[in-house]
Design an enzyme around this catalytic site. Structure first.
Site, PDB file in Angstrom:
ATOM      1  N   CYS A   1       0.806  -1.220   0.000  1.00  0.00           N
ATOM      2  CA  CYS A   1       0.000   0.000   0.000  1.00  0.00           C
ATOM      3  C   CYS A   1       0.838   1.268   0.000  1.00  0.00           C
ATOM      4  O   CYS A   1       0.307   2.365  -0.198  1.00  0.00           O
ATOM      5  CB  CYS A   1      -0.952   0.007   1.200  1.00  0.00           C
ATOM      6  SG  CYS A   1      -2.132  -1.365   1.192  1.00  0.00           S
TER       7      CYS A   1
ATOM      8  N   HIS B   1      -3.187   7.413   2.148  1.00  0.00           N
ATOM      9  CA  HIS B   1      -3.649   6.081   1.768  1.00  0.00           C
ATOM     10  C   HIS B   1      -4.990   5.810   2.441  1.00  0.00           C
ATOM     11  O   HIS B   1      -5.157   6.023   3.642  1.00  0.00           O
ATOM     12  CB  HIS B   1      -2.616   5.044   2.196  1.00  0.00           C
ATOM     13  CG  HIS B   1      -3.078   3.630   2.090  1.00  0.00           C
ATOM     14  ND1 HIS B   1      -3.737   3.130   0.974  1.00  0.00           N
ATOM     15  CD2 HIS B   1      -2.995   2.594   2.976  1.00  0.00           C
ATOM     16  CE1 HIS B   1      -4.021   1.856   1.175  1.00  0.00           C
ATOM     17  NE2 HIS B   1      -3.587   1.508   2.374  1.00  0.00           N
TER      18      HIS B   1
ATOM     19  N   ASN C   1     -10.141   0.072   0.302  1.00  0.00           N
ATOM     20  CA  ASN C   1      -8.688   0.150   0.247  1.00  0.00           C
ATOM     21  C   ASN C   1      -8.219  -0.474  -1.068  1.00  0.00           C
ATOM     22  O   ASN C   1      -8.295  -1.690  -1.249  1.00  0.00           O
ATOM     23  CB  ASN C   1      -8.102  -0.601   1.446  1.00  0.00           C
ATOM     24  CG  ASN C   1      -6.584  -0.614   1.472  1.00  0.00           C
ATOM     25  OD1 ASN C   1      -5.922  -0.309   0.495  1.00  0.00           O
ATOM     26  ND2 ASN C   1      -6.027  -1.003   2.613  1.00  0.00           N
TER      27      ASN C   1
END
Length: 317
Positions: free
Chosen positions: A110, A244, A274
């Protein structure tokens, strides 16, 4: 030397899976997911690969330049969910676009967008690379255990693309790793070697939620402070902090510790979930298209991921 973002685009697959859809599959409900994670829906690929999605985002970015891509010198793709070990996703994007240039993947989970941008900037310092296509493409739905409510409700699929060139604009990044797999892990297939006697794991995402939360908030807040302080800026100087999109509680906690109102820390997790390395550039694209970020604005990115890794960046857009 910094970089200039010539064009920016994103793509998400059309199929939407709502929390209500998941209620029929998992021992969960909409209210629990929204309160604990912040997600209301996510886009899930049905017949598209990571290469397909990345190529669609890249095609949109190329169209905005009015070119056909023949002036692209390099393709870099950040992904943790490549469909194959080889060819890499960047190579498949190259094939879809019909381009003739080197292509390679970057794997930083990520945190991938920050590592991607730093790598792109480094390549721009070499004389043979004048214009580079950066892509993030994540098909997280293939890495999720759809019987595990602790992870299945979090993730979604999506891609984004940027075309960059060298510039004297402010561009700086802070990258870090603390190697280990005890907090976040995405195993590969164990294979079927008759000689292997080591430990094996199912090839699905594993997360220790409590430890992930603690690491994420600490890393993101410290990285933002460090990258701003390095250039004698404060959080008030940034037009937007684009983090993020991992969990709404992480985003809110980070905003509080930075002393910011939530509208200064961009959030779109409720609509996309996500999307790993794609979450920041999808959010960035949305900020630009909605007018929240304009040319000349100071923008800060911050992320964390498996590795454990973190990445923050500051750019003059």
């Amino acid at each position: 030397m910094g970089l200039n973002i010539i064009s920016l685009a994103s793509y998400v697959p059309p199929h939407i899976v709502t929390n209500q859809d998941l209620e029929g599959m998992l021992d969960t409900n909409h209210d629990w997911i929204e309160q604990r994670v912040g997600v209301k829906q996510r886009h899930i690929a049905t017949d598209e690969t990571a290469g397909d999605m990345g190529a669609k985002a890249a095609s949109k970015a190329l169209r905005e330049t009015g070119g056909d891509g023949t002036d692209i010198d390099l393709i870099l793709c950040a992904t943790v969910s490549s469909d194959d070990a080889s060819p890499c996703t960047a190579a498949m994007i190259q094939k879809h676009l019909g381009l003739d240039c080197p292509a390679m993947d970057i794997a930083a989970a990520c945190s991938g967008f920050g590592f991607l941008m730093q790598t792109g900037q480094a390549f721009l310092q070499l004389p043979q690379y004048n214009k580079i296509l950066l892509v993030t493409s994540e098909k997280m739905s293939r890495l999720v255990d759809w019987t595990d409510r602790s992870t299945a409700v979090i993730f979604g699929d999506g891609a984004a693309a940027l075309i960059i060139e060298s510039s004297d604009k402010l561009t700086d990044f802070k990258l870090a790793n603390w190697g280990g797999d005890d907090v976040i892990k995405v195993p590969n297939s164990p294979g079927n070697s008759p000689w292997y006697t080591g430990e094996t794991h199912r090839p699905y995402i594993y997360m220790n939620g409590q430890e992930t939360y603690k690491f994420a908030v600490q890393a993101m807040v410290q990285d933002v402070k460090d990258i701003l302080n390095k250039h004698s800026y404060t959080v008030e100087d940034a037009a937007m902090i684009v983090p993020h999109q991992a969990n709404i509680r992480i985003l809110r906690a980070a905003a509080r510790r930075l002393g910011l109102s939530e509208d200064k820390v961009f959030q779109n997790i409720e609509r996309y979930g996500n999307t790993s390395a794609s979450s920041i550039p999808i959010a960035f694209d949305e900020c630009v298209r909605s007018g929240k970020i304009k040319r000349g604005d100071l923008v800060v990115f911050t992320s964390f991921g498996g590795g454990l890794s973190s990445a923050a960046g500051i750019i003059r857009y």
